[in-house]
Write an enzyme that holds these catalytic residues in place. Sequence first.
Site, PDB file in Angstrom:
ATOM      1  N   TYR A  49       0.822  -1.212   0.000  1.00 12.26           N
ATOM      2  CA  TYR A  49       0.000   0.000   0.000  1.00 12.26           C
ATOM      3  C   TYR A  49       0.855   1.260   0.000  1.00 12.26           C
ATOM      4  O   TYR A  49       1.530   1.573   0.977  1.00 12.26           O
ATOM      5  CB  TYR A  49      -0.949   0.011   1.193  1.00 12.26           C
ATOM      6  N   HIS A  64       0.439 -11.904   1.189  1.00 17.00           N
ATOM      7  CA  HIS A  64      -0.546 -11.094   0.467  1.00 17.00           C
ATOM      8  C   HIS A  64      -1.112 -11.818  -0.763  1.00 17.00           C
ATOM      9  O   HIS A  64      -2.299 -11.721  -1.075  1.00 17.00           O
ATOM     10  CB  HIS A  64       0.108  -9.772   0.043  1.00 17.00           C
ATOM     11  N   SER A  88     -12.873  -5.162   1.182  1.00 15.08           N
ATOM     12  CA  SER A  88     -13.848  -4.554   0.260  1.00 15.08           C
ATOM     13  C   SER A  88     -15.280  -4.969   0.610  1.00 15.08           C
ATOM     14  O   SER A  88     -16.062  -5.364  -0.260  1.00 15.08           O
ATOM     15  CB  SER A  88     -13.531  -4.926  -1.192  1.00 15.08           C
ATOM     16  N   PRO A  89     -15.674  -4.871   1.886  1.00 18.83           N
ATOM     17  CA  PRO A  89     -16.999  -5.338   2.304  1.00 18.83           C
ATOM     18  C   PRO A  89     -18.150  -4.468   1.820  1.00 18.83           C
ATOM     19  O   PRO A  89     -19.293  -4.909   1.813  1.00 18.83           O
ATOM     20  CB  PRO A  89     -16.905  -5.319   3.837  1.00 18.83           C
ATOM     21  N   ARG A 136     -16.067  -1.878  -2.759  1.00 19.71           N
ATOM     22  CA  ARG A 136     -15.247  -0.776  -3.272  1.00 19.71           C
ATOM     23  C   ARG A 136     -16.068   0.505  -3.463  1.00 19.71           C
ATOM     24  O   ARG A 136     -15.871   1.256  -4.415  1.00 19.71           O
ATOM     25  CB  ARG A 136     -14.547  -1.186  -4.566  1.00 19.71           C
ATOM     26  N   GLY A 137     -16.997   0.709  -2.548  1.00 18.41           N
ATOM     27  CA  GLY A 137     -17.817   1.918  -2.557  1.00 18.41           C
ATOM     28  C   GLY A 137     -19.168   1.758  -3.217  1.00 18.41           C
ATOM     29  O   GLY A 137     -20.073   2.567  -2.990  1.00 18.41           O
TER      30      GLY A 137
END
Length: 335
Positions: A55, A127, A206-207, A210-211
């Site tokens: 990140y 990862h 990403s629950p 992603r928006g």
Amino acid sequence: MKTRQLGPFTVSAIGLGCMNLSHAYGTPVSAEQGERVLLAALDAGVTLFDTATLYGFGANETLVGRVMKSHRSKFTLASKCGLHGVDVAGDGKIVRVIDGSPATIRKNCEDSLRRLQTDVIDLYYLHRWDKKVPIEDSVGALADLVKKGHIRSIGLSEVSASTLRKAHAVHPIAAVQTEYSLWTRNPEIAVLDACRELGTTFVAFSPVARGYLCGLLTDVSTLDAKDIRRPMPRFLPENYAANLKLLQAYNAIAKEAGCSPAQLALAWLLHKAPHIIPIPGTTSVEHLHDDLGADNVSLTPELIARVEAVINQQTVVGPRYTAQATSEVDTEEFA
């Protein structure tokens, strides 16, 4: 906040995914805004903070380390290795590299500990499984880091049930982290059950899709040119227009439940199983508090069935990843 078990740790039922502050969704927020979000989460009772070497190519770990160092005893710290940025051509252009070799895992951990300004990482994930390296070798390297006291527990990200079992035979796996939301149901194929069987916590990234499930992104043309959602099939203009149509019924159910759309998405996950912990990310303190409000949302079985019928792998248009990104993960896929 309510709590859940994560390996040997008791953590808040909703954690914070820190990626958004430094990576993936366009220009990162200022260091000052990142600090505001991190400290607001801590003040609100969040005790699981999730970052990674990837990140911001180290920038996110650096931010978390600087801001959270003086609060280290108050939370469980998770980071990730085996997926990082490398200046391959020597021209300053950083590219993502998947490397699960023991030497790289050790180097990633040394760098993470320095950036995070800590002596130990509570939960350290691989990862991505580097398919050129047997999972047993990568997990063996992580087990050595446990023995040395550099990390306390081991996690895996984006792996199948079969890979999880192979890894678990080498060393107990505390957590598996994979995308999971109403519109990405792949974990329901096998890995959720495997986690339950092995006593492994399932951490859902990403629950809120992603928006998408927040209902605020109505025009994908407004996304930053470097936003990773731009090439994702579900966010392509034609597909996204079709997916937006599902939100009318979804938002109506959220209103009926007395919560925001984001809270409905998170509450749904919390109701699915007690070994699931969602880690939404945000750059806004307001959105952070909205997300955490899902901890107090109660859903009836009838309402859960209705929302699952509205948004699922059959009603959503487009796969979650491009063909290239799909080839990099090990998760089960629906036919």
